[in-house]
Design a protein around this motif. Structure first.
Motif, PDB file in Angstrom:
ATOM      1  N   GLY A   1       0.823  -1.209   0.000  1.00  8.00           N
ATOM      2  CA  GLY A   1       0.000   0.000   0.000  1.00  8.00           C
ATOM      3  C   GLY A   1       0.852   1.251   0.000  1.00  8.00           C
ATOM      4  O   GLY A   1       0.549   2.227  -0.688  1.00  8.00           O
ATOM      5  N   ILE A   2       1.931   1.231   0.757  1.00 12.70           N
ATOM      6  CA  ILE A   2       2.852   2.366   0.805  1.00 12.70           C
ATOM      7  C   ILE A   2       3.555   2.541  -0.534  1.00 12.70           C
ATOM      8  O   ILE A   2       3.703   3.655  -1.047  1.00 12.70           O
ATOM      9  CB  ILE A   2       3.854   2.169   1.954  1.00 12.70           C
ATOM     10  N   ILE A   3       3.982   1.434  -1.144  1.00 10.52           N
ATOM     11  CA  ILE A   3       4.637   1.509  -2.453  1.00 10.52           C
ATOM     12  C   ILE A   3       3.667   2.032  -3.497  1.00 10.52           C
ATOM     13  O   ILE A   3       4.032   2.848  -4.359  1.00 10.52           O
ATOM     14  CB  ILE A   3       5.195   0.133  -2.854  1.00 10.52           C
ATOM     15  N   ALA A   4       2.414   1.572  -3.436  1.00  9.56           N
ATOM     16  CA  ALA A   4       1.408   2.043  -4.395  1.00  9.56           C
ATOM     17  C   ALA A   4       1.216   3.550  -4.274  1.00  9.56           C
ATOM     18  O   ALA A   4       1.059   4.257  -5.281  1.00  9.56           O
ATOM     19  CB  ALA A   4       0.084   1.318  -4.162  1.00  9.56           C
ATOM     20  N   LYS A   5       1.226   4.049  -3.042  1.00  8.62           N
ATOM     21  CA  LYS A   5       1.090   5.492  -2.833  1.00  8.62           C
ATOM     22  C   LYS A   5       2.285   6.228  -3.436  1.00  8.62           C
ATOM     23  O   LYS A   5       2.138   7.288  -4.072  1.00  8.62           O
ATOM     24  CB  LYS A   5       1.016   5.774  -1.328  1.00  8.62           C
ATOM     25  N   ALA A   6       3.466   5.656  -3.262  1.00 14.25           N
ATOM     26  CA  ALA A   6       4.681   6.287  -3.783  1.00 14.25           C
ATOM     27  C   ALA A   6       4.657   6.345  -5.310  1.00 14.25           C
ATOM     28  O   ALA A   6       4.971   7.381  -5.901  1.00 14.25           O
ATOM     29  CB  ALA A   6       5.914   5.535  -3.294  1.00 14.25           C
ATOM     30  N   VAL A   7       4.297   5.240  -5.963  1.00 15.74           N
ATOM     31  CA  VAL A   7       4.324   5.239  -7.428  1.00 15.74           C
ATOM     32  C   VAL A   7       3.201   6.115  -7.993  1.00 15.74           C
ATOM     33  O   VAL A   7       3.361   6.714  -9.062  1.00 15.74           O
ATOM     34  CB  VAL A   7       4.265   3.808  -8.005  1.00 15.74           C
ATOM     35  N   THR A   8       2.082   6.211  -7.288  1.00 17.11           N
ATOM     36  CA  THR A   8       1.013   7.119  -7.733  1.00 17.11           C
ATOM     37  C   THR A   8       1.497   8.563  -7.708  1.00 17.11           C
ATOM     38  O   THR A   8       1.235   9.345  -8.632  1.00 17.11           O
ATOM     39  CB  THR A   8      -0.231   6.965  -6.846  1.00 17.11           C
TER      40      THR A   8
ATOM     41  N   LEU B   1       6.721   8.498 -13.742  1.00 13.38           N
ATOM     42  CA  LEU B   1       6.359   7.143 -14.161  1.00 13.38           C
ATOM     43  C   LEU B   1       5.077   7.198 -14.972  1.00 13.38           C
ATOM     44  O   LEU B   1       4.286   8.130 -14.853  1.00 13.38           O
ATOM     45  CB  LEU B   1       6.142   6.223 -12.954  1.00 13.38           C
ATOM     46  N   GLN B   2       4.870   6.159 -15.788  1.00 15.09           N
ATOM     47  CA  GLN B   2       3.618   5.988 -16.523  1.00 15.09           C
ATOM     48  C   GLN B   2       3.067   4.609 -16.192  1.00 15.09           C
ATOM     49  O   GLN B   2       3.797   3.614 -16.238  1.00 15.09           O
ATOM     50  CB  GLN B   2       3.846   6.103 -18.037  1.00 15.09           C
ATOM     51  N   ARG B   3       1.810   4.543 -15.839  1.00 13.94           N
ATOM     52  CA  ARG B   3       1.192   3.258 -15.529  1.00 13.94           C
ATOM     53  C   ARG B   3       0.909   2.515 -16.819  1.00 13.94           C
ATOM     54  O   ARG B   3       0.374   3.086 -17.775  1.00 13.94           O
ATOM     55  CB  ARG B   3      -0.091   3.453 -14.729  1.00 13.94           C
ATOM     56  N   THR B   4       1.263   1.236 -16.867  1.00 19.27           N
ATOM     57  CA  THR B   4       1.084   0.452 -18.089  1.00 19.27           C
ATOM     58  C   THR B   4       0.153  -0.737 -17.920  1.00 19.27           C
ATOM     59  O   THR B   4      -0.194  -1.386 -18.905  1.00 19.27           O
ATOM     60  CB  THR B   4       2.440  -0.058 -18.600  1.00 19.27           C
ATOM     61  N   GLY B   5      -0.229  -1.065 -16.689  1.00 23.98           N
ATOM     62  CA  GLY B   5      -1.113  -2.201 -16.485  1.00 23.98           C
ATOM     63  C   GLY B   5      -1.420  -2.422 -15.022  1.00 23.98           C
ATOM     64  O   GLY B   5      -0.947  -1.689 -14.143  1.00 23.98           O
TER      65      GLY B   5
ATOM     66  N   GLY C   1       0.070  -5.907  -8.856  1.00 22.70           N
ATOM     67  CA  GLY C   1      -0.150  -4.727  -8.038  1.00 22.70           C
ATOM     68  C   GLY C   1      -0.075  -3.422  -8.790  1.00 22.70           C
ATOM     69  O   GLY C   1      -0.279  -2.345  -8.219  1.00 22.70           O
ATOM     70  N   GLY C   2       0.207  -3.478 -10.077  1.00 18.59           N
ATOM     71  CA  GLY C   2       0.357  -2.284 -10.906  1.00 18.59           C
ATOM     72  C   GLY C   2       1.716  -2.283 -11.572  1.00 18.59           C
ATOM     73  O   GLY C   2       2.734  -2.475 -10.915  1.00 18.59           O
ATOM     74  N   THR C   3       1.739  -2.112 -12.901  1.00 17.81           N
ATOM     75  CA  THR C   3       2.996  -2.093 -13.651  1.00 17.81           C
ATOM     76  C   THR C   3       3.248  -0.685 -14.175  1.00 17.81           C
ATOM     77  O   THR C   3       2.318   0.033 -14.553  1.00 17.81           O
ATOM     78  CB  THR C   3       2.952  -3.088 -14.825  1.00 17.81           C
ATOM     79  N   TYR C   4       4.522  -0.306 -14.213  1.00 20.11           N
ATOM     80  CA  TYR C   4       4.892   1.063 -14.550  1.00 20.11           C
ATOM     81  C   TYR C   4       6.164   1.082 -15.399  1.00 20.11           C
ATOM     82  O   TYR C   4       6.981   0.160 -15.334  1.00 20.11           O
ATOM     83  CB  TYR C   4       5.129   1.885 -13.274  1.00 20.11           C
ATOM     84  N   ARG C   5       6.309   2.149 -16.175  1.00 18.50           N
ATOM     85  CA  ARG C   5       7.530   2.391 -16.934  1.00 18.50           C
ATOM     86  C   ARG C   5       8.044   3.789 -16.603  1.00 18.50           C
ATOM     87  O   ARG C   5       7.286   4.675 -16.241  1.00 18.50           O
ATOM     88  CB  ARG C   5       7.293   2.260 -18.441  1.00 18.50           C
ATOM     89  N   THR C   6       9.333   3.958 -16.733  1.00 21.34           N
ATOM     90  CA  THR C   6       9.946   5.236 -16.392  1.00 21.34           C
ATOM     91  C   THR C   6       9.845   6.223 -17.547  1.00 21.34           C
ATOM     92  O   THR C   6       9.670   5.836 -18.703  1.00 21.34           O
ATOM     93  CB  THR C   6      11.422   5.053 -16.018  1.00 21.34           C
ATOM     94  N   THR C   7       9.988   7.501 -17.227  1.00 18.50           N
ATOM     95  CA  THR C   7      10.026   8.552 -18.231  1.00 18.50           C
ATOM     96  C   THR C   7      11.425   9.168 -18.268  1.00 18.50           C
ATOM     97  O   THR C   7      12.238   8.965 -17.354  1.00 18.50           O
ATOM     98  CB  THR C   7       9.010   9.665 -17.910  1.00 18.50           C
ATOM     99  N   ALA C   8      11.687   9.925 -19.321  1.00 19.96           N
ATOM    100  CA  ALA C   8      12.985  10.607 -19.424  1.00 19.96           C
ATOM    101  C   ALA C   8      13.193  11.552 -18.255  1.00 19.96           C
ATOM    102  O   ALA C   8      14.303  11.695 -17.726  1.00 19.96           O
ATOM    103  CB  ALA C   8      13.056  11.375 -20.744  1.00 19.96           C
TER     104      ALA C   8
END
Length: 306
Positions: free
Chosen positions: A221-228, A236-240, A244-251
């Protein structure tokens, strides 16, 4: 007295102008004065940079101002000065990242981790874990020095994968403490992560609900808050929704992590051996002894191709 024809009268030699007076051969033309329109355009470019989710490819005006920053040195200096006056540090100006800026500590735009953590939770232990989650996401997104150096590299991570990464790091720290005969928290002055792993290891991954729903105070839950927060900041961009949620980085996030990569805590995480940095075939080790790590389902570490 010599007589000359009218068309043969000698002309006087030109007299050079005294130093500092008049134009000299080869002198640079005077720079055009800065106009209010130039200042407005420079401020507009900085304003675009403060919208982290805005991509230059999707806004013609943004792209044109970036082109002007690249081709017009005077305009580039003006825009950089506007940013500096607002307490912003320009990390990069390019078509891939836009005008990527980060706020200096005394800037009105600064978002301090302490402020973020206090908004996220009133509990001091939770605030500490939020900071650790951000550190782990950065280390997992760009685990090798070459990943940070490569402008084309895109890091990928999952919420459950970040949790697995940190718990695996906790296991390494527990083993190291046992080898050193340390059965209590390290003394004052010991590395921060050495004291941190015990707090994280004691916290449940998902919470105490029967259906294993993710609670806000659980580590996922804490990690989810951080990535949000990082998604909202354009890092970050959410991809799926898998794991628990997949993400990709941005420049922009790559530039931000480059700026913090020399921190002692991140160096400690990478030195634990959870993330190899030299095998050239992938960035992450497979999970080990996962049955004892209190992991949620599908918490395997994501594998990064080089």
């Amino acid at each position: 007295m010599t007589e000359y024809a009218a068309d043969e009268v000698p002309q006087p030699e030109p007299v050079p102008a005294p130093p500092g007076r008049g134009a000299t051969a080869g002198a640079e033309p005077a720079a055009a004065p800065v106009t209010p329109a130039d200042a407005a355009d420079a401020a507009r470019l900085v304003a675009f940079g403060l919208q982290p989710k805005l991509l230059p490819a999707r806004d013609a005006e943004y792209a044109e101002l970036l082109r002007r920053h690249r081709d017009d040195p005077a305009f580039a200096r003006l825009a950089d000065a506007v940013a500096a006056g607002l307490g912003l540090v320009v990390l990069e100006v390019s078509t891939r990242a836009g005008m990527a800026v980060t706020a200096a500590e005394d800037s009105v735009f600064a978002v301090r981790m302490g402020d973020y953590a206090r908004r996220a939770s009133a509990d001091s232990a939770d605030r500490f874990l939020h900071g650790l989650a951000h550190l782990a996401v950065a280390a997992l997104a760009f685990p090798r020095p070459e990943d940070l150096a490569d402008d084309g590299y895109i890091g990928r991570l999952t919420v459950n994968g970040v949790d697995a990464f940190v718990r695996q790091a906790c296991r390494r720290l527990e083993e190291r403490a046992a080898e050193d005969g340390e059965n209590t928290d390290p003394a004052t002055g010991a590395p921060g992560l050495e004291a941190a792993w015990r707090v994280y290891a004691r916290r449940s991954a998902t919470g105490a609900t029967k259906d294993a729903r993710r609670l806000a105070g659980s580590t996922t839950g804490i990690i989810a808050k951080a990535v949000t927060f990082l998604v909202d900041s354009g890092f970050l961009q959410r991809t799926g929704d898998d794991a628990g949620g997949t993400y990709r980085t941005t420049a922009r996030y790559q530039l931000q992590v480059r700026d913090m990569a020399g921190g002692a805590a991140m160096s400690e995480l990478l030195e634990l051996g959870v993330v190899p940095v030299a095998d050239g075939t992938g960035s992450l080790l497979p999970g080990e002894d996962t049955d004892a790590l209190d992991l949620v389902a599908d918490a395997g570490l994501p594998f990064h191709s080089p």
